[in-house]
Structures are given as structure tokens and as C-alpha cells.
Design a protein around this motif. Structure first.
Motif, PDB file in Angstrom:
ATOM      1  N   MET A 159      -4.284  11.423   1.776  1.00  0.00           N
ATOM      2  CA  MET A 159      -3.063   9.681   1.807  1.00  0.00           C
ATOM      3  C   MET A 159      -3.743   9.304   3.663  1.00  0.00           C
ATOM      4  O   MET A 159      -4.164   8.385   3.739  1.00  0.00           O
ATOM      5  N   CYS A 194       1.944   7.245  -6.803  1.00  0.00           N
ATOM      6  CA  CYS A 194       0.850   7.880  -6.961  1.00  0.00           C
ATOM      7  C   CYS A 194       0.817   9.195  -6.165  1.00  0.00           C
ATOM      8  O   CYS A 194       0.718  10.217  -7.240  1.00  0.00           O
ATOM      9  N   ILE A 198       1.215  -0.979  -0.054  1.00  0.00           N
ATOM     10  CA  ILE A 198       0.359   0.263  -0.434  1.00  0.00           C
ATOM     11  C   ILE A 198       1.238   1.713   0.210  1.00  0.00           C
ATOM     12  O   ILE A 198       0.224   2.108  -1.056  1.00  0.00           O
ATOM     13  N   ASP A 199       2.265   1.307   0.885  1.00  0.00           N
ATOM     14  CA  ASP A 199       2.690   2.052   1.007  1.00  0.00           C
ATOM     15  C   ASP A 199       3.765   2.597  -0.843  1.00  0.00           C
ATOM     16  O   ASP A 199       4.095   3.881  -1.085  1.00  0.00           O
ATOM     17  N   ASN A 232       2.774   1.727  -3.371  1.00  0.00           N
ATOM     18  CA  ASN A 232       1.017   2.402  -4.037  1.00  0.00           C
ATOM     19  C   ASN A 232       1.040   3.841  -3.664  1.00  0.00           C
ATOM     20  O   ASN A 232       0.868   5.032  -4.999  1.00  0.00           O
ATOM     21  N   LEU A 233       1.001   4.437  -2.508  1.00  0.00           N
ATOM     22  CA  LEU A 233       0.980   5.471  -2.448  1.00  0.00           C
ATOM     23  C   LEU A 233       1.191   6.663  -2.870  1.00  0.00           C
ATOM     24  O   LEU A 233       2.311   7.318  -3.144  1.00  0.00           O
ATOM     25  N   CYS A 270      -6.242   6.228   3.898  1.00  0.00           N
ATOM     26  CA  CYS A 270      -4.644   5.287   3.784  1.00  0.00           C
ATOM     27  C   CYS A 270      -4.667   4.281   4.374  1.00  0.00           C
ATOM     28  O   CYS A 270      -3.717   3.221   3.911  1.00  0.00           O
ATOM     29  N   GLU A 271      -3.949   4.834   5.247  1.00  0.00           N
ATOM     30  CA  GLU A 271      -3.069   4.178   6.780  1.00  0.00           C
ATOM     31  C   GLU A 271      -2.081   3.918   6.045  1.00  0.00           C
ATOM     32  O   GLU A 271      -2.212   2.827   6.392  1.00  0.00           O
ATOM     33  N   PRO A 272      -0.696   4.942   4.921  1.00  0.00           N
ATOM     34  CA  PRO A 272       0.215   4.271   5.035  1.00  0.00           C
ATOM     35  C   PRO A 272       0.902   3.970   6.493  1.00  0.00           C
ATOM     36  O   PRO A 272       0.541   4.148   7.456  1.00  0.00           O
TER      37      PRO A 272
END
Length: 257
Positions: A30, A10, A3-4, A6-7, A34-36
């Protein structure tokens, strides 16, 4: 973490098309939704893009970081979150940010500039393709977007509420200036010195007042009188820009068109 990654990707892609103010808004979004897993790494990896506009204006690295953090804090607080909820640097209390701490000033600095508005200036020399009404709207959008894209404050207002819908972040003149409802000679607008609104008018680089000719004379005089008072200017504040079918008042503050 995936997920990190991907963020991070982005933010890299967004930095190609978006201004730093929009990236700071995206970064805060984010954090909330999104909770990195590693917030500090995300901050370190993209700090250059997040702070690009402030680094071109200020030489003090600590001041720049403060301004970026305060922008992000503003977005977080609008969603009932706090900067301290995340693994981010602290705002340095000994760095003077002057009026930046005011909510009204912060809102103006944080306006997201649309890509289409920024590039409408490329169409200004083709005004024969549009009606005079459309040409006027294009001119306003181009002027406001290009000033705001430089990290500066540009205020837009109109006499009627209908006209404000055609101006990015447009407000009625009564709302923006605090014009009294009962007008008379020598009246002042409802702007308190050292307030957030007062500091906004100290920081702005341009004010556009659409449909100014529709406003009552006492209203225009009250605004001009108030602006002279809060800015310590002794000359009339506004100058005319003729845009048919209505006159528009423009206030410039150390800005070259």
C-alpha cells in the motif's frame, strides 16, 4: 482522505483472514502503490494487527516494533524503496535482533501462508480419497503451513527440481544445502558459518527433504555432517518419515508434531 479510509478498511478486512506476516506485506504494498496521505495514522490504527504474532512471542514492546518495521523494510527494499521514505518510526539500533537482519532469514520469516494450505490438515484423515502421491503433498503443505503460521521457519526441499513445484517454497537439495557437485567421502556442504544460510539453519524448526531416497548416499551424509557442524550436534540430524513411494527425511528442532 478517502483513499486512506479505503486502505484502512482493506487492512481491517484482510486481518480477518490473513496472518500478520501477510498484513505486513500488504501494508508495504500500500505504501508503494497507493500513496496514503497519512502513513503514520495508518500505522497507528493497524499496528495491533501488524504485530500480533510478535507480541505473542516477545514481551519487549520495542523489540516487537523493531521486528515489524524490519519486515516492512524488507518488502520496501525489494521494490527499491526505503523505510525512511515514509512517516514511520525508526528501527531502534540498541535492540538486538540477532539473525533477523540476515536477508535469507528474513525471507523465510516473511513467507505468506496460503489459507487453503493451512486448513489442509482437516483433510488428512480422508487420505483414502486421494492417491498416495496426493496424500503426501497434502501432508507436506499442512505441516509447512501450520509451522510457518506460528511465525517459525520451516524449510522444504526435494532431490528433483520437478518435485519442488509441489511444495510451498520448495527448493532443490543442492540449492538449499549447497551440496557439492563432485561428491566423495567426508565432504561438507558449502555453508559458511555466520552467513545468512547458516543462521537460517539455526532458526528453522523443521526441514522436509522429499525424495531423499533418490539422492546419492554421499549427498545425504554431506548434509548431515554439515548440519552437525553448524548446529554443534553430535548425533545424526535427520529422521525418516515413510511416505510411499519415496522416503522423506525430516529434521525436527524442538518442535512437537
Amino acid at each position: 482522505m478517502e483513499i486512506d479510509d479505503n486502505l484502512s478498511q482493506c487492512l481491517i478486512e484482510a486481518s480477518v483472514f490473513q496472518f500478520p506476516s501477510a498484513l505486513r506485506r500488504l501494508f508495504a504494498t500500500m505504501l508503494i502503490f497507493c500513496e496514503p496521505g497519512n502513513v503514520h495514522k495508518l500505522w497507528d490504527d493497524h499496528y495491533a494487527s501488524l504485530s500480533e504474532d510478535y507480541r505473542t512471542q516477545y514481551g519487549c514492546a520495542e523489540r516487537v516494533q523493531n521486528m515489524v518495521l524490519i519486515d516492512i523494510r524488507f518488502f520496501l527494499e525489494s521494490m527499491s524503496k526505503k523505510l525512511s521514505d515514509y512517516d514511520l518510526p525508526n528501527v531502534s539500533p540498541h535492540i538486538d535482533l540477532q539473525s533477523r537482519g540476515y536477508h535469507e532469514v528474513q525471507e523465510e520469516y516473511s513467507i505468506n501462508v496460503e489459507y487453503e494450505d493451512l486448513h489442509t490438515r482437516d483433510s488428512l484423515n480422508l487420505d483414502q480419497k486421494w492417491s498416495r502421491w496426493t496424500w503426501k503433498d497434502i501432508l507436506y503443505k499442512a505441516l509447512l503451513a501450520n509451522i510457518r503460521a506460528c511465525g517459525l521457519i520451516a524449510l522444504a526441499t526435494a532431490t528433483s527440481s520437478v518435485a519442488t513445484n509441489n511444495i510451498p517454497r520448495g527448493r532443490t537439495a543442492h540449492s538449499l544445502f549447497g551440496i557439492p557437485l563432485n561428491l566423495d567421502n567426508n565432504l561438507m556442504c558449502k555453508i559458511t558459518k555466520q552467513s545468512g544460510k547458516d543462521q537460517t539453519f539455526h532458526k528453522e524448526k523443521v526441514i522436509i527433504w522429499d525424495e531423499a531416497a533418490m539422492a546419492k548416499r554421499h549427498a545425504v551424509e554431506a548434509v548431515d555432517r554439515t548440519m552437525q557442524d553448524i548446529t554443534d550436534e553430535k548425533l545424526p540430524i535427520f529422521v525418516y518419515l515413510i511416505t510411499c513411494p519415496f522416503h522423506t527425511l525430516i529434521k525436527l528442532n524442538q518442535w512437537t508434531l
